[in-house]
Design a protein around this motif. Structure first.
Motif, short mmCIF file in Angstrom:
data_model
loop_
_atom_site.label_atom_id
_atom_site.label_comp_id
_atom_site.label_asym_id
_atom_site.label_seq_id
_atom_site.Cartn_x
_atom_site.Cartn_y
_atom_site.Cartn_z
N ARG A 95 78.62 87.38 73.38
CA ARG A 95 77.54 87.87 74.02
C ARG A 95 76.92 89.14 73.93
O ARG A 95 75.72 89.56 74.06
CB ARG A 95 77.99 87.34 75.51
N ASP A 96 77.98 89.96 74.08
CA ASP A 96 77.76 91.41 73.79
C ASP A 96 76.91 91.73 72.51
O ASP A 96 75.95 92.52 72.59
CB ASP A 96 79.10 92.23 73.76
N VAL A 97 77.57 91.05 71.53
CA VAL A 97 76.96 91.43 70.29
C VAL A 97 75.43 90.82 70.10
O VAL A 97 74.46 91.56 69.53
CB VAL A 97 77.85 91.00 68.93
N GLY A 101 71.51 92.40 69.51
CA GLY A 101 70.65 92.19 68.34
C GLY A 101 71.09 91.37 67.29
O GLY A 101 70.45 90.98 66.29
N ILE A 102 72.24 90.96 67.24
CA ILE A 102 73.00 90.03 66.24
C ILE A 102 72.99 88.79 66.82
O ILE A 102 74.08 88.36 67.75
CB ILE A 102 74.06 90.77 65.76
N SER A 103 72.34 87.72 66.39
CA SER A 103 72.16 86.25 66.87
C SER A 103 73.34 85.71 66.53
O SER A 103 74.53 86.03 65.83
CB SER A 103 71.11 85.52 66.31
N GLU A 104 73.61 84.42 67.42
CA GLU A 104 74.89 83.70 67.17
C GLU A 104 75.07 82.91 65.84
O GLU A 104 76.19 83.11 65.19
CB GLU A 104 74.93 82.64 68.04
N GLU A 105 73.99 82.74 65.13
CA GLU A 105 74.02 82.24 63.84
C GLU A 105 74.37 83.24 62.77
O GLU A 105 74.94 83.18 61.68
CB GLU A 105 72.66 81.54 63.51
N THR A 140 86.61 80.85 65.71
CA THR A 140 87.76 81.66 65.23
C THR A 140 87.55 82.70 64.45
O THR A 140 87.80 83.82 64.63
CB THR A 140 88.83 80.75 64.87
N LEU A 141 86.68 82.30 63.51
CA LEU A 141 86.12 83.28 62.43
C LEU A 141 85.27 84.20 63.02
O LEU A 141 85.35 85.61 62.88
CB LEU A 141 85.47 82.51 61.39
N VAL A 142 84.36 83.94 64.09
CA VAL A 142 83.51 84.98 64.62
C VAL A 142 84.56 85.80 65.39
O VAL A 142 84.17 87.06 65.67
CB VAL A 142 82.46 84.17 65.72
N LEU A 143 85.32 85.24 66.41
CA LEU A 143 86.42 86.32 67.10
C LEU A 143 87.11 87.34 66.01
O LEU A 143 86.93 88.48 66.32
CB LEU A 143 87.19 85.60 67.85
N ASN A 144 87.46 86.87 64.96
CA ASN A 144 88.15 87.67 63.99
C ASN A 144 87.22 88.86 63.71
O ASN A 144 87.59 90.19 63.59
CB ASN A 144 88.48 86.83 62.74
N ALA A 145 86.00 88.44 63.36
CA ALA A 145 84.83 89.55 62.91
C ALA A 145 84.31 90.27 64.19
O ALA A 145 83.44 91.01 63.82
CB ALA A 145 83.96 88.97 62.09
N GLY A 146 84.71 89.91 65.51
CA GLY A 146 83.90 90.46 66.57
C GLY A 146 83.71 91.90 66.75
O GLY A 146 82.78 92.57 66.94
N MET A 147 84.91 92.66 66.59
CA MET A 147 84.86 94.00 66.70
C MET A 147 83.90 94.85 65.27
O MET A 147 83.48 95.85 65.57
CB MET A 147 86.27 94.61 66.80
#
Length: 418
Positions: A95-97, A101-105, A140-147
């Motif tokens: 949600r923060d990202v 300005g970076i969409s979920e997709e 899981t992949l999005v969380l890994n790349a979240g930071m």
């Protein structure tokens, strides 16, 4: 495109119901999900799942995971132990990202690109997490790349000019023991809220050395870590010196997992890194029980830089002159000291009567906390700090603006599986 880390990545590789009945049915389903030991992850009691264990550090601040088996099995243990935290972290940072300005997709697309440069071992680890955490594989992949995605959103695709490290031993410490201090820098204002998820994940693969990864939960790539031999590695972004990117090469933060798994000494780690072409320019600090080196790794070469003094190695985000002749016109000189004074500050302070010959782990913590404007290297970008003593296989970690220093005796976790 690929999200940035200076540790979290290199910039986008260049740029990157209502009703009581329904409530109880939903609650039962939630409790039956793998890894859902509590409603929101606030249960701080020690946990176990399959062959994995998790417990909080002494003051209850950070989680320490102890995993063993194949990479897929360790991933399953990871997800089963930390499901509530992983799901909550994913929701918060996604949600923060999006708000930045970076969409979920777009996040899914970038996260998929990130994993494409990982080793098969890390890919298996992430697959295992997705099987037991309650997160889908894409989540899981999005969380890994979240930071990394947050870094890109905050910096707008510019490389992070942050992170610093210092190793002291021999005449610089009270008893000659090697002590390492590390600042992980991006943007504290944006990231301190996620330090509640900072953790130490100890991995015991079926082959090679056990290793510990110091990262927020769900981030499996390695930028700061130690193995059971006491070998310590930390990574600083070096794109200011060499901005070239090779997307076809394995990501360096994936390579470092292999280095710790397969190396016992500084010499072995440096030789292995020299044999693997770099995807992005980095400055890697490697320390074992007796000495440390700074490995400057542009995308076209690798060199072990001479120490700053006997018993002293300092590094930040520029390669330190003088350079090899064949680097001429391929490497940018460092920024002037009045713009980035961290290297000169750390060198001056380490050699001052207040520190030289007097370093202890506690003194190193004090050293790392000195603000840049007061002659140190700590600044508004500093997010995580680590102090390591390889001979004792012990680390201290600090999530800045979240909690104070916390000791993690890795030796007990490394030896407990033997």
């Amino acid at each position: 495109m690929q999200p940035a880390h200076d540790n979290w990545y290199s910039p986008l590789k260049t740029a990157l119901i209502g009703g009581r009945h329904v409530f109880f049915v939903a609650l039962i389903i939630l409790l039956l999900l793998p890894g859902c030991g509590g409603s929101d992850g606030e249960n701080d009691s020690p946990r176990s799942f399959e062959n994995g264990r998790a417990e909080k550090t002494a003051s209850g601040t950070y989680w320490v995971l102890d995993l063993a088996g194949s990479w897929l099995e360790m991933g399953r243990q990871y997800g089963g132990l930390m499901g509530p935290e992983l799901r909550r972290f994913h929701t918060e940072i996604t949600r923060d990202v999006i708000a930045r300005g970076i969409s979920e997709e777009e996040q899914k697309s970038m996260a998929t690109e990130v994993i494409s440069q990982y080793s098969s071992q890390l890919q298996e680890l992430l697959l295992g997490i997705s099987q037991t955490s309650g997160l889908s594989y894409d989540e899981t992949l999005v969380l890994n790349a979240g930071m990394m995605l947050l870094t890109n959103a905050v910096l707008g695709g510019e490389p992070p000019s942050a992170c610093s490290g210092i190793a002291v031993w021999d005449g610089y410490t009270r008893d000659g023991t090697l002590i390492f201090g590390r600042n992980w820098d991006i943007d504290r204002k944006a990231m301190s809220r996620y330090m509640r998820y900072l953790a130490v994940v100890v991995l015991h693969p079926l082959e090679g050395n056990a290793l510990a990864n110091i990262h927020p939960l769900g981030n499996v790539y390695l930028e700061t870590g130690m193995n059971n031999r006491g070998l310590f590695i930390e990574l600083n972004n070096g794109e200011y010196s060499d901005p070239t990117v090779h997307e076809e090469r394995e990501d360096t933060s994936s390579v470092l997992v292999t280095v710790l798994n397969q190396s016992d000494t500084v010499q072995q780690a440096a030789a292995l890194l020299k044999s693997i072409p770099a995807d992005v320019s980095y400055i890697l600090q490697i320390a074992d029980l007796t000495h440390a080196v700074s490995l400057e790794r542009p995308t076209f070469d690798t060199r072990v830089r001479p120490a700053d003094d006997h018993g002293l190695v300092i590094a930040y985000n520029s390669f330190v002159p003088p350079y090899p002749a064949h680097w001429r016109n391929r490497v940018a000189p460092p920024k002037p000291s009045d713009i980035d004074p961290r290297y000169d500050n750390m060198l001056r302070m380490a050699q001052s009567p207040a520190y030289k010959g007097l370093f202890t782990p506690q003194a190193m913590m004090t050293f790392l906390e000195v603000p840049m404007e007061e002659g140190g290297a700590y600044h508004t970008g500093t997010v995580v700090q680590v102090v390591a003593v390889p001979a004792e296989r012990t680390i201290w970690i600090r999530g800045c603006d979240y909690a104070d220093w916390e000791r993690v005796p890795l030796a007990g976790y490394f030896d407990g599986r033997q």
